[in-house]
Design a protein around this motif. Sequence first.
Motif, PDB file in Angstrom:
ATOM      1  N   ARG A 348       0.823  -1.211   0.000  1.00  0.00           N
ATOM      2  CA  ARG A 348       0.000   0.000   0.000  1.00  0.00           C
ATOM      3  C   ARG A 348       0.850   1.250   0.000  1.00  0.00           C
ATOM      4  O   ARG A 348       0.426   2.305  -0.425  1.00  0.00           O
ATOM      5  N   TYR A 395      -3.399  -4.922  -5.690  1.00  0.00           N
ATOM      6  CA  TYR A 395      -4.767  -4.768  -5.198  1.00  0.00           C
ATOM      7  C   TYR A 395      -5.108  -5.742  -4.081  1.00  0.00           C
ATOM      8  O   TYR A 395      -6.053  -5.518  -3.334  1.00  0.00           O
ATOM      9  N   ALA A 398      -5.256  -3.878  -0.861  1.00  0.00           N
ATOM     10  CA  ALA A 398      -6.496  -3.128  -0.635  1.00  0.00           C
ATOM     11  C   ALA A 398      -7.638  -4.076  -0.271  1.00  0.00           C
ATOM     12  O   ALA A 398      -8.427  -3.799   0.639  1.00  0.00           O
ATOM     13  N   GLU A 399      -7.695  -5.222  -0.972  1.00  0.00           N
ATOM     14  CA  GLU A 399      -8.774  -6.180  -0.683  1.00  0.00           C
ATOM     15  C   GLU A 399      -8.602  -6.782   0.710  1.00  0.00           C
ATOM     16  O   GLU A 399      -9.575  -7.043   1.408  1.00  0.00           O
ATOM     17  N   ASN A 402     -10.104  -4.365   2.985  1.00  0.00           N
ATOM     18  CA  ASN A 402     -11.568  -4.442   2.891  1.00  0.00           C
ATOM     19  C   ASN A 402     -12.105  -5.616   3.697  1.00  0.00           C
ATOM     20  O   ASN A 402     -13.055  -5.483   4.469  1.00  0.00           O
ATOM     21  N   VAL A 445     -15.379  -3.292  -2.723  1.00  0.00           N
ATOM     22  CA  VAL A 445     -14.672  -4.089  -3.721  1.00  0.00           C
ATOM     23  C   VAL A 445     -15.043  -3.628  -5.137  1.00  0.00           C
ATOM     24  O   VAL A 445     -14.186  -3.540  -6.018  1.00  0.00           O
ATOM     25  N   ASN A 447     -15.869  -0.618  -5.937  1.00  0.00           N
ATOM     26  CA  ASN A 447     -15.128   0.628  -6.139  1.00  0.00           C
ATOM     27  C   ASN A 447     -13.665   0.356  -6.483  1.00  0.00           C
ATOM     28  O   ASN A 447     -13.089   1.015  -7.332  1.00  0.00           O
ATOM     29  N   ASP A 448     -13.079  -0.623  -5.804  1.00  0.00           N
ATOM     30  CA  ASP A 448     -11.693  -0.970  -6.107  1.00  0.00           C
ATOM     31  C   ASP A 448     -11.564  -1.512  -7.519  1.00  0.00           C
ATOM     32  O   ASP A 448     -10.552  -1.313  -8.179  1.00  0.00           O
ATOM     33  N   ALA A 451     -11.211   1.319  -9.766  1.00  0.00           N
ATOM     34  CA  ALA A 451      -9.857   1.868  -9.669  1.00  0.00           C
ATOM     35  C   ALA A 451      -8.859   0.977 -10.397  1.00  0.00           C
ATOM     36  O   ALA A 451      -8.000   1.448 -11.134  1.00  0.00           O
ATOM     37  N   LEU A 452      -9.002  -0.326 -10.226  1.00  0.00           N
ATOM     38  CA  LEU A 452      -8.086  -1.258 -10.884  1.00  0.00           C
ATOM     39  C   LEU A 452      -8.245  -1.180 -12.398  1.00  0.00           C
ATOM     40  O   LEU A 452      -7.269  -1.206 -13.144  1.00  0.00           O
TER      41      LEU A 452
END
Lengths: 516, 225
Positions: A348, A395, A398-399, A402, A445, A447-448, A451-452
Amino acid sequence: MNAAFRWLHQLTPFLFLLVPNAALGQDAPLRWGGDKAGGAPFIYEEPGKGDVGFEAELAAFLGKKLNRPPKFVQCDWDAIPDTLQRGNIDIALNGLEFLAEREAEFPSTIPYFVYTLRLIVNANDEAIRTWEDLKKPREKKLRVGVLRGSFAQRYMEDNFGKDIMVIPTKEVDETFQLVEERERMDATVQDSPAASYYVQGGLRPKLKVVGPPAHTGFYVILTNPKDVELRKQLNEALSQATASGELEKIYKKYGLWDTDQERLAYHQIRPWPKTAEEKPDETKEAPKEHLTIAGLADKIALAAWMTVKLACCAMPLAILLGMLVAVGRMYGPWPLKVVLTAYVEVLRGTPILLQMYVWFFLIPSLMRIIGGDELASWFTAAPFYVGIFGLAINYSAAEAENYRAGLQAIPKGQMEAALALGMSPMTAVRRIMLPQAFRIVIPPVTNDFIALFKDTSICSMILITELTGLYYQYKYDRELVLQLALTIGLIYLFISYPLSVLASRLEKRLSRGAHA
Amino acid sequence: MITVTELRKKRGANTVIDGISLTIRKGEVAAIVGPSGGGKSTLIRCLNALEPFQGGRIDVDGVSLQAEGTAKIPKATLLALRRKVGMVFQQFNLFPHMTALENVMSGPRFSIGVSRAEAEKIARPLLERVGLAQKADSKPDQLSGGQQQRVAIARALAVSPSVILFDEPTSALDPQMAAEVMAVILDLAKEGQTMVVVTHSTEFTKRAHVVHTLERGRLVSSVSN
C-alpha cells in the motif's frame, strides 16, 4: 481572511519560481529538454562529471555561442515536444528525428546528426542475420522492440508490420535487457548512436548488430514557431560547429563520427526545412497513408479488450489473495500476522508503477545474478501475465484491508455460535465469517474494481498495448492525438461509469438490508 | 457430568468469578440466577471454553479444562468438548446468510462432517419439534425473535449434545415470545435433557431441579427443588 493568507506570506520566497525565466533578460538560461532515461551516448550522468553525452556537450557549446547558460530540463522522451509547446523548455534536443509533418508545429533547426536505423539481436541468435530474415514466415511472429513514439516504431510498423510483432518500449536500456534475455523479445531496432555506443562499443557483449543500416534520417533541434531569432542563432552556431570541427571532436569522443556525419555540412547548406519532395535520396519512402481513428479502430478494439482482460483476470486473484491475507491477519498466529501486516503496508505504501517495474525487469535480472539463465527463465513470463500478477498483488493489499474491515464488522456472537457448535476455527471462518464478510465488502470491492480498471494503464509500461499504451504509441501524430485521447477517455468512462452506478446501488441496497 | 472446582476468572483487575465449585448431574436441569454482573454468563461461557479462566478446573464428561497458562488442551479434545456442550445465546446468533434449515444443518455438516442429505434428515425433525417445520426456508431476518430462538435451540440440539447451556434465552424477547421459547425448553427438560440455564424467569426456576445463586462472582446458595 488574514489567517487564510498567512500561509501564502510564507511562500513568498518561492514566488520568484513562477516568474518566467525569459523575463530576466539577456542571460536567460537556454532551457533544453531531454530524457536522461534514454541514456548514453545522448545525455546521461557520470559520477563526478555530472551530465555528459554528445548532446549535453552540444548543448554546452550552443549555450556558449548564444551567450545563454544551458539548463537541462528532464522530460519524458515521447513528451519532449509537448513540453516545448507548454513553454517549459526553449529547445528540444534529444535524438528527435526530422519529420516533415512536425515542421508546422515545431520548426526544426538544420540537422546536427545523421542517424540510421540498426537491427540488433542476441549475440547467440543465428536465425536473424539480415532485415529480410524478419519477413520469413515463422510459427510465432518475431517480437521486435522499438522506442515508443520514435521514427523506428513507425518505420517498422510500415515496413514489417504484417510479418512481426512491433513492441513499443519505454527505454532503450530495458529493451536491450529483454533482447539479452531472449525469452520476451527477439530483436530491437534502434538509432545508430545507441547501437554503436552500446553494442558495437562493447558495452552490451550479449548483443550484436546485424544487417546494413536502414533508413537515413536527421536529428534536429525543435523550437517553438515564434522563436525565429533563436532558430537563426542555433543554425549559425550549428554550421559553425560543423565547419570548425567542434562537432567532430565531440562525436569522436563517443565513437559516433562516421562517413554519414562527414556529409553533415552538405545537408546543412541545403535549403531547410526539407519538404517531402525535396528529401535526399536516402530518405525517399513510399507516401504514407494518413492515420485516422477509423483506421485505428481494430487496434483500439484490441487495446480495449486487453484492458478488460487485465482487469477481469487481476481482480478475482486480488480478492482471493486479499481474503487469505485478511484471514491470516485476523486469526493467524502472531508471526504470520507480522509478515502479513508488512505485506499489506509495503504494497500500500509503494507506487504500483514501481512495483510493476520490479516484477517485470528487476526480479528477472536479480534471478539471473543469483541462479543464472535457468532460474531467470522461471521469472520471465509474458508481459500479459506479469501485468495481471502485478495488478493482483498490488490490489490484494487493498482487498485484504476491505476484508479485514468486513470481518471486524460481523457481530462477535457469530464466531462464538460457530465455535459453540464444535466447528474448528478454520471451518467457522470459511463457512460462517467469510460468506458474511463477502456481502459486506461488495461496495468497496466494486469501487476498487473501478480503480483497478483504470490502473491497468500501468501495464503500458511493461510492453502491453492496452488503451493507454495505444495512446502513447500514436500520440506522435499531432493531428490524431486529440481525437485519440478523447476516444480512449470515453472508452474508459463508458466502462467505469456503469460500474460506479452499480457500486452505489449495491451500497444503498446493502445498507438498507443492514437496518431491516 | 460437569464438575466445576474452585473456578477463578479475572477480567483485567476485576475478579469476575471468585472460587466457584459446583456439580451438574446427568439429566439435571440447573438454573443459575442472581443479580446482573454476578458472573452467571461468564460461568457458563467457561464451561464450553468460549472464555479462558485463571484458576481452578472444569471437568465435562471426561474432558478437563485447565486454567489459562497451564496444560493446553489439544484442538481435537476442545472440538469434542464443544460438541458435547451445546449453547443457546441471548441474542440467538443465527447465521444470517443461511435459511432456518441450513442453520440447523450447520452443526452436523461443518462440525461432524455428515453429508447434506444426512444433515437434512437430522434437521427437519428438529425444526418440527420446535414448531417451525413450515419456516424451514426462511432466512433469520424473516423470523420473529421467538422463532429465531427456537431455531437456535434446534441448531444446538442437532449435534446431540450431552448438555445444553442457555444464556438468558428469553431476555431479548417480549412475554408472549418468551413463553413460546420457555415451552420448548420445558419440553426438553421433560425428555431428560441435561441443561444449565442462566435466567431471570421465576416460572423456570420453580421447575428447575437445582437453583444456583451467584452474587459478585461467588456461589451464595444451591437449592434443590
